[in-house]
Write an enzyme that holds these catalytic residues in place. Structure first.
Site, mmCIF file in Angstrom:
data_model
loop_
_atom_site.group_PDB
_atom_site.id
_atom_site.type_symbol
_atom_site.label_atom_id
_atom_site.label_comp_id
_atom_site.label_asym_id
_atom_site.label_seq_id
_atom_site.Cartn_x
_atom_site.Cartn_y
_atom_site.Cartn_z
ATOM 1 N N TYR A 149 -3.088 -0.059 -12.408
ATOM 2 C CA TYR A 149 -2.746 -0.796 -11.191
ATOM 3 C C TYR A 149 -2.560 0.208 -10.062
ATOM 4 O O TYR A 149 -1.772 1.147 -10.180
ATOM 5 C CB TYR A 149 -1.454 -1.602 -11.418
ATOM 6 N N ASP A 252 -3.411 9.034 -8.391
ATOM 7 C CA ASP A 252 -2.453 8.047 -7.907
ATOM 8 C C ASP A 252 -1.110 8.389 -8.535
ATOM 9 O O ASP A 252 -0.854 8.084 -9.694
ATOM 10 C CB ASP A 252 -2.902 6.636 -8.294
ATOM 11 N N LYS A 280 7.149 5.383 -3.503
ATOM 12 C CA LYS A 280 8.364 5.280 -4.315
ATOM 13 C C LYS A 280 9.336 6.451 -4.089
ATOM 14 O O LYS A 280 10.065 6.442 -3.125
ATOM 15 C CB LYS A 280 7.997 5.115 -5.787
HETATM 16 C C1 LIG Z 1 0.448 3.575 -9.822
HETATM 17 C C2 LIG Z 1 0.692 2.648 -8.677
HETATM 18 N N1 LIG Z 1 -0.106 2.700 -7.600
HETATM 19 C C3 LIG Z 1 0.066 1.905 -6.529
HETATM 20 C C4 LIG Z 1 1.084 0.970 -6.520
HETATM 21 C C5 LIG Z 1 1.289 0.101 -5.321
HETATM 22 O O1 LIG Z 1 2.432 0.523 -4.661
HETATM 23 P P1 LIG Z 1 3.222 -0.467 -3.676
HETATM 24 O O2 LIG Z 1 3.850 -1.509 -4.540
HETATM 25 O O3 LIG Z 1 4.196 0.420 -2.977
HETATM 26 O O4 LIG Z 1 2.217 -1.035 -2.744
HETATM 27 C C6 LIG Z 1 1.939 0.876 -7.614
HETATM 28 C C7 LIG Z 1 3.042 -0.095 -7.631
HETATM 29 O O5 LIG Z 1 3.834 -0.189 -8.517
HETATM 30 C C8 LIG Z 1 1.737 1.729 -8.731
HETATM 31 O O6 LIG Z 1 2.524 1.671 -9.810
#
Ligand SMILES: Cc1ncc(COP(=O)(O)O)c(C=O)c1O
Length: 443
Positions: A149, A252, A280
C-alpha cells in the site's frame, strides 16, 4: 459472553457517537481504515502510550495512528513547539527558516537524500515521487509489489490485496487489479505488479516491459501483510537489477522511515535508492510527508524543472516545528535503542506465549514494528500472509480491545508499533493480557 460482546458492552458512548457521526460522515470515520465492526472506539484523550475512549476506558495503544505517533501521544516537547509556533502563525504561504532546518536534519539521517520537498501526507509523497520518476525518464511504467500500500493515489492503488474477484495470477506474475471504483484505466494501466522477496518476478516484469518502466516503488520492509522484512540479499539484488534495466528505485519509507532506525530502511539495510518517500515519523504527529533523493532528479521539480509540485499547506511552519521537535529533541539515538530493545522483548514474549499456548501463529518484526501472524510459518510475501486465519485474528482483536489494549492497526494486515513512550511495564502488561486472550482463543 464472547470477546465481541465484551467489546460492545464496555463501549456504549462510542456506539452513540458512531450513530451521530454516521449521519454526517460516511461510515462515521475520516478514513475507511478507522472503521471496524460494528463501530470503532471514539477517542476523547491520549497521552504517551495510552488513549481513552468516550466511555473512559484506557487502552495501551500499539496502533499509534498506524505508526505515525513515534514520540507517543501528546508529547510535551512537541506540544510546546506547536503552541509556540501557533502564536507566530500557522501558514504563511511564503517560505520561512524552519523548512530548511528540517530538511537538513532529514538529510543528516538519510545521506542518500540530497534535496527534498515537503508534502502533507504519504500519499502525496508517493504520487509526486512517481511523477518525478516519469518526468525524469520519459517512461510511464511503474512497478509495485503485490499487497503493498502506497496511499490511495490512482496509479498506485493497484493490487494492494490479493484479488478475489479475478485470478491472482502466478506468484511470479501477479495480475494488476485496481482497488477502487472511479479510477480511469489510463491511470493504472502502466502499473505492473511483482512479488515481494521474489527477484525472478521483478526480472520477469522488467524484461517483459523493457523500455517502458520508469521506476520500481518498494517498501523495503513490507508493512502491509503484517511486517514482512526483506530476505537476506533481496534488496541488494533489487538495487543491482534496477540499475541494470535503467529503472529508478523509490523506497516508500512512509511507515518505516526514521522509525526502524534513525535513517530508516536506507540505514538499516545499507541500500541507496534514487528517491525516498517519508511521512508519519517526520511530522511528530502532524500531517507531514516528504519526497527526496538525488539532486539531479530533484532539480526537475518546479520552478527549476518541468515536474510540478504545488500545495497551499506545503512546508507550513506548524508541521515544520512539530517535525523538528520530534526528530531533533525527542527521537534521540538513545530513544531508538530503547524502542528496539522493547521491540525485541515484545516479539520474544509473544513467540514464547504462542509456543506455550500451541497456536498456529508466528511473530514477524523489524525492531519496534511487528505483528502476530495467524499462519504457522513466517510469511515472506503478502500472499503467504494473506493465507492467515482471519477468524482467529478477529478473536484476538476484540479480545485485546475488551481488555484495554489496541494491539495493532485495525486489520490483520496491519502492525503493532512501539513508540518512544511505551515502557517495559506496558510491554509486560500487554504480554500477560495476550496470554489470557490467546488461551481463551485456543480453548
Ligand atoms: C507504506 C505507506 N505508504 C504510503 C502511505 C500513505 O500515507 P498517508 O496515509 O499519509 O497518505 C501509507 C499509509 O499508511 C503507507 O503505509
Amino acid at each position: 459472553m464472547g470477546f465481541y460482546e465484551d467489546y460492545i458492552s464496555r463501549t456504549p458512548a462510542s456506539a452513540k457517537e458512531a450513530k451521530r457521526a454516521q449521519a454526517v460522515i460516511p461510515g462515521g470515520v475520516g478514513s475507511a481504515i478507522q472503521f471496524w465492526s460494528p463501530y470503532p472506539i471514539y477517542v476523547k484523550d491520549s497521552k504517551g502510550a495510552y488513549v481513552w475512549d468516550m466511555d473512559g476506558n484506557r487502552y495501551i495503544d500499539y496502533c499509534m495512528c498506524y505508526a505515525a505517533m513515534v514520540a507517543g501521544h501528546a508529547d510535551p516537547i512537541i506540544a510546546e513547539a506547536i503552541s509556540e509556533q501557533a502564536r507566530h502563525g500557522t501558514l504563511y504561504g511564503m517560505p520561512g527558516p524552519l523548512a530548511a532546518e528540517l530538511a537538513e536534519e532529514i538529510r543528516r539521517r538519510y545521506p542518500v537524500i540530497d534535496m527534498l520537498r515537503f508534502t502533507q501526507s504519504g500519499v502525496e509523497a508517493t504520487m509526486y515521487a512517481v511523477r518525478l520518476a516519469r518526468a525524469a525518464t520519459g517512461k510511464m511504467g511503474v512497478l509495485k509489489v503485490e499487497g503493498a500500500y502506497h496511499g490511495a493515489n490512482d496509479a498506485l492503488l493497484v493490487s494492494t490485496a490479493v484479488p478475489t474477484s479475478t485470478a491472482a495470477g502466478p506468484e511470479w506474475m501477479p495480475s494488476s487489479v485496481v482497488e477502487s471504483a472511479g479510477i480511469p484505466e489510463g491511470a493504472w494501466k502502466h502499473t505492473y505488479i511483482v512479488q515481494f522477496n521474489h527477484i525472478e518476478s521483478l526480472e520477469y516484469q522488467l524484461k517483459k516491459h523493457e523500455g517502458d518502466i520508469a521506476c520500481f516503488i518498494l517498501e523495503p520492509c513490507m508493512t502491509n501483510g503484517g511486517v514482512i522484512p526483506p530476505d537476506p540479499g533481496y534488496l541488494e539484488d533489487v538495487r543491482e537489477i534496477t540499475v541494470k534495466y535503467n529503472v529508478l528505485l523509490i523506497f516508500d519509507e512512509v511507515k518505516v522511515g526514521c522509525r526502524i532506525a534513525e535513517g530508516g530502511a536506507c540505514e538499516k539495510y545499507g541500500i541507496k535508492p534514487d528517491l525516498v518517500c517519508l511521512a508519519k515519523a517526520i511530522g511528530g504527529g502532524t500531517p507531514l510527508g516528504a519526497f527526496g533523493g538525488r539532486k539531479d532528479l530533484m532539480e526537475l521539480i518546479s520552478p527549476l524543472g518541468p515536474a510540478v509540485h504545488f500545495g497551499t499547506y506545503n512546508a507550513n511552519p506548524l508541521t515544520m516545528a512539530a517535525g523538528l521537535a520530534c526528530l531533533k529533541k525527542v527521537l534521540t539515538a538513545e530513544k531508538y535503542r530503547e524502542m528496539n530493545r522493547l521491540g525485541e522483548r515484545y516479539a520474544a514474549g509473544l513467540e514464547e506465549i504462542i509456543e506455550r499456548v500451541g497456536l498456529p501463529a508466528c511473530v514477524t518484526h523489524e525492531g519496534p514494528l511487528g505483528g502476530i501472524q495467524f499462519v504457522p510459518e513466517k510469511p515472506h510475501t503478502y500472499r503467504q500472509a494473506n493465507s492467515c486465519n482471519k477468524a482467529m485474528w478477529r478473536e484476538y482483536w476484540y479480545g485485546m480491545l475488551s481488555r484495554g489494549v489496541i494491539p495493532m492497526g485495525s486489520g490483520w494486515f496491519e502492525e503493532y508499533s512501539i513508540s518512544a513512550a511505551h515502557t517495559e511495564e506496558d510491554i509486560d502488561e500487554t504480554l500477560n493480557i495476550t496470554e489470557d486472550v490467546l488461551k481463551a482463543i485456543k480453548s
